[in-house]
Motif scaffolding. Structure first.
Motif, PDB file in Angstrom:
ATOM      1  N   LEU A 108       0.825  -1.205   0.000  1.00 24.32           N
ATOM      2  CA  LEU A 108       0.000   0.000   0.000  1.00 24.32           C
ATOM      3  C   LEU A 108       0.862   1.260   0.000  1.00 24.32           C
ATOM      4  CD1 LEU A 108      -2.807  -0.976   2.531  1.00 24.32           C
ATOM      5  CD2 LEU A 108      -3.122  -0.444   0.115  1.00 24.32           C
ATOM      6  N   PHE A 109       1.951   1.243   0.758  1.00 25.74           N
ATOM      7  CA  PHE A 109       2.793   2.424   0.865  1.00 25.74           C
ATOM      8  C   PHE A 109       3.427   2.808  -0.465  1.00 25.74           C
ATOM      9  CE2 PHE A 109       6.992   4.353   1.574  1.00 25.74           C
ATOM     10  CZ  PHE A 109       6.617   5.498   2.240  1.00 25.74           C
ATOM     11  N   VAL A 110       3.846   1.825  -1.248  1.00 31.65           N
ATOM     12  CA  VAL A 110       4.563   2.121  -2.491  1.00 31.65           C
ATOM     13  C   VAL A 110       3.649   2.108  -3.714  1.00 31.65           C
ATOM     14  CG1 VAL A 110       6.779   1.309  -1.625  1.00 31.65           C
ATOM     15  CG2 VAL A 110       5.237  -0.316  -2.747  1.00 31.65           C
ATOM     16  N   THR A 111       2.340   1.989  -3.510  1.00 28.87           N
ATOM     17  CA  THR A 111       1.416   1.993  -4.648  1.00 28.87           C
ATOM     18  C   THR A 111       1.188   3.415  -5.142  1.00 28.87           C
ATOM     19  OG1 THR A 111       0.250  -0.006  -3.933  1.00 28.87           O
ATOM     20  CG2 THR A 111      -0.932   1.472  -5.418  1.00 28.87           C
ATOM     21  N   VAL A 112       1.364   3.608  -6.440  1.00 32.18           N
ATOM     22  CA  VAL A 112       1.086   4.885  -7.100  1.00 32.18           C
ATOM     23  C   VAL A 112       0.285   4.587  -8.366  1.00 32.18           C
ATOM     24  CG1 VAL A 112       3.075   6.132  -6.177  1.00 32.18           C
ATOM     25  CG2 VAL A 112       3.337   4.768  -8.248  1.00 32.18           C
ATOM     26  N   ASP A 113      -0.037   5.629  -9.111  1.00 32.79           N
ATOM     27  CA  ASP A 113      -0.876   5.453 -10.300  1.00 32.79           C
ATOM     28  C   ASP A 113      -0.260   4.464 -11.287  1.00 32.79           C
ATOM     29  OD1 ASP A 113      -2.946   7.923 -10.043  1.00 32.79           O
ATOM     30  OD2 ASP A 113      -0.965   8.512  -9.349  1.00 32.79           O
ATOM     31  N   HIS A 114       1.055   4.558 -11.492  1.00 31.30           N
ATOM     32  CA  HIS A 114       1.717   3.706 -12.467  1.00 31.30           C
ATOM     33  C   HIS A 114       1.668   2.236 -12.047  1.00 31.30           C
ATOM     34  CE1 HIS A 114       3.362   7.738 -12.882  1.00 31.30           C
ATOM     35  NE2 HIS A 114       3.722   7.449 -14.112  1.00 31.30           N
ATOM     36  N   SER A 115       2.007   1.949 -10.792  1.00 30.33           N
ATOM     37  CA  SER A 115       1.992   0.564 -10.336  1.00 30.33           C
ATOM     38  C   SER A 115       0.568   0.017 -10.291  1.00 30.33           C
ATOM     39  CB  SER A 115       2.658   0.441  -8.963  1.00 30.33           C
ATOM     40  OG  SER A 115       2.070   1.302  -8.014  1.00 30.33           O
ATOM     41  N   PHE A 116      -0.387   0.877  -9.994  1.00 28.68           N
ATOM     42  CA  PHE A 116      -1.792   0.461 -10.031  1.00 28.68           C
ATOM     43  C   PHE A 116      -2.186   0.018 -11.437  1.00 28.68           C
ATOM     44  CE2 PHE A 116      -5.936   2.217 -11.426  1.00 28.68           C
ATOM     45  CZ  PHE A 116      -6.762   1.259 -10.863  1.00 28.68           C
ATOM     46  N   ALA A 117      -1.870   0.838 -12.431  1.00 27.94           N
ATOM     47  CA  ALA A 117      -2.271   0.519 -13.806  1.00 27.94           C
ATOM     48  C   ALA A 117      -1.650  -0.785 -14.281  1.00 27.94           C
ATOM     49  CB  ALA A 117      -1.867   1.661 -14.730  1.00 27.94           C
ATOM     50  N   LEU A 118      -0.359  -0.956 -14.050  1.00 27.81           N
ATOM     51  CA  LEU A 118       0.308  -2.165 -14.521  1.00 27.81           C
ATOM     52  C   LEU A 118      -0.129  -3.394 -13.729  1.00 27.81           C
ATOM     53  CD1 LEU A 118       3.944  -0.936 -15.268  1.00 27.81           C
ATOM     54  CD2 LEU A 118       2.056  -1.314 -16.850  1.00 27.81           C
ATOM     55  N   SER A 119      -0.469  -3.227 -12.455  1.00 29.00           N
ATOM     56  CA  SER A 119      -0.930  -4.357 -11.654  1.00 29.00           C
ATOM     57  C   SER A 119      -2.313  -4.817 -12.105  1.00 29.00           C
ATOM     58  CB  SER A 119      -0.953  -3.978 -10.169  1.00 29.00           C
ATOM     59  OG  SER A 119       0.355  -3.757  -9.689  1.00 29.00           O
ATOM     60  N   VAL A 120      -3.170  -3.872 -12.442  1.00 26.14           N
ATOM     61  CA  VAL A 120      -4.492  -4.239 -12.970  1.00 26.14           C
ATOM     62  C   VAL A 120      -4.329  -5.009 -14.276  1.00 26.14           C
ATOM     63  CG1 VAL A 120      -6.627  -3.339 -13.962  1.00 26.14           C
ATOM     64  CG2 VAL A 120      -5.737  -2.378 -11.830  1.00 26.14           C
ATOM     65  N   ALA A 121      -3.436  -4.521 -15.139  1.00 26.05           N
ATOM     66  CA  ALA A 121      -3.184  -5.215 -16.406  1.00 26.05           C
ATOM     67  C   ALA A 121      -2.614  -6.610 -16.159  1.00 26.05           C
ATOM     68  CB  ALA A 121      -2.224  -4.400 -17.258  1.00 26.05           C
ATOM     69  N   GLU A 122      -1.718  -6.746 -15.183  1.00 25.21           N
ATOM     70  CA  GLU A 122      -1.128  -8.043 -14.836  1.00 25.21           C
ATOM     71  C   GLU A 122      -2.193  -9.008 -14.340  1.00 25.21           C
ATOM     72  OE1 GLU A 122       2.093 -10.834 -13.888  1.00 25.21           O
ATOM     73  OE2 GLU A 122       1.879  -9.117 -15.237  1.00 25.21           O
ATOM     74  N   ASN A 123      -3.096  -8.515 -13.498  1.00 26.48           N
ATOM     75  CA  ASN A 123      -4.161  -9.359 -12.983  1.00 26.48           C
ATOM     76  C   ASN A 123      -5.118  -9.793 -14.085  1.00 26.48           C
ATOM     77  OD1 ASN A 123      -7.262  -9.104 -11.721  1.00 26.48           O
ATOM     78  ND2 ASN A 123      -5.857 -10.352 -10.519  1.00 26.48           N
ATOM     79  N   ARG A 124      -5.435  -8.874 -14.982  1.00 29.66           N
ATOM     80  CA  ARG A 124      -6.345  -9.217 -16.080  1.00 29.66           C
ATOM     81  C   ARG A 124      -5.731 -10.261 -17.005  1.00 29.66           C
ATOM     82  NH1 ARG A 124      -8.270  -3.059 -17.704  1.00 29.66           N
ATOM     83  NH2 ARG A 124      -9.715  -2.750 -15.953  1.00 29.66           N
TER      84      ARG A 124
END
Length: 234
Positions: A108-124
């Motif tokens: 949670l501490f190191v989550t930013v917009d960029h990591s959020f976007a790529l993580s959503v793509a990774e999960n999908r």
């Protein structure tokens, strides 16, 4: 699907973060340059970047920075900008709900917009290793610290004009990460259009920053969540 948290996932997140440096480094350099102009020392700039780790709120805080600084006003402004992390955290529940302890709070501490976007793509794409989010976030955190330090040092040597292309890097990087989130016009276009239209309308009404950004983000997020909920119930 069973969610795991492995060193392999962390390393995969680090590798995916390398291209992000092209957008993060200029953005961080801008924050470093402005920090120097506001009278912050290198140590103070690094401390702010390490603890806040949010370019948009740091820029807004620096814009409001006075001598002596109004700490309450600066903190409130940063809080308002970063409140967008609430729906971002909720959207990452597919991994975060399965984590505990330092794995959860560190991610949670190191989550930013960029990591959020790529993580959503990774999960999908079928990714089930939550270490991806943590590795990507830690890598970008270190990249952010280094780039703000470089900007601070560079600012004492080179004076950049306000229209220098370096200052567009932040906007370019945010636009680029939309590619990783895109699925199809039917799924993504309506929330994106609503978010953009709401932000533009708020801007035309001369609402103070960062209200247009927040209005657009919450409008788009609300519509996307409503559509996903309706589809799940169908």
């Amino acid at each position: 699907m069973r969610i795991v948290f492995t060193s392999a996932g962390i390393l995969r997140g680090v590798r995916r973060g390398v291209p992000l440096l092209l957008g993060i480094a200029p953005f961080g350099a801008v924050v470093g340059v402005i920090s120097l102009g506001k009278g912050l020392s290198l140590a103070e700039t690094l401390l702010m970047s390490a603890l806040v780790f949010a370019g948009a709120s740091q820029l807004l805080a620096l814009e409001l920075w006075t001598d002596p600084p109004d700490i309450l006003a600066v903190a409130l402004a940063a809080f308002v900008v970063n409140i967008r992390m609430v729906p971002i955290g909720a959207a990452l529940s597919f991994w975060l709900d399965h984590l505990k302890g330092w794995r959860l709070w560190g991610s949670l501490f190191v989550t930013v917009d960029h990591s959020f976007a790529l993580s959503v793509a990774e999960n999908r794409a079928g990714g089930r290793d939550a270490g991806f989010l943590f590795g990507l976030g830690v890598f970008t955190w270190f990249g952010w610290l280094i780039s703000t330090a470089v900007g601070h040092v560079m600012g004492s040597v080179v004076a950049l004009p306000p229209d220098h292309p370096l200052f567009f890097a932040a906007t370019a990087s945010f636009v680029a990460i939309l590619i990783a989130l895109w699925r199809s016009p039917g799924q993504d276009l309506p929330p994106w259009i609503l978010a953009a239209a709401t932000a533009m309308a708020a801007q035309m009404l001369h609402l103070p920053a960062p209200l247009p950004l927040l209005a657009g983000a919450f409008a788009g997020a609300f519509l996307a969540a409503w559509r996903e909920t309706r589809k799940a119930r169908a």
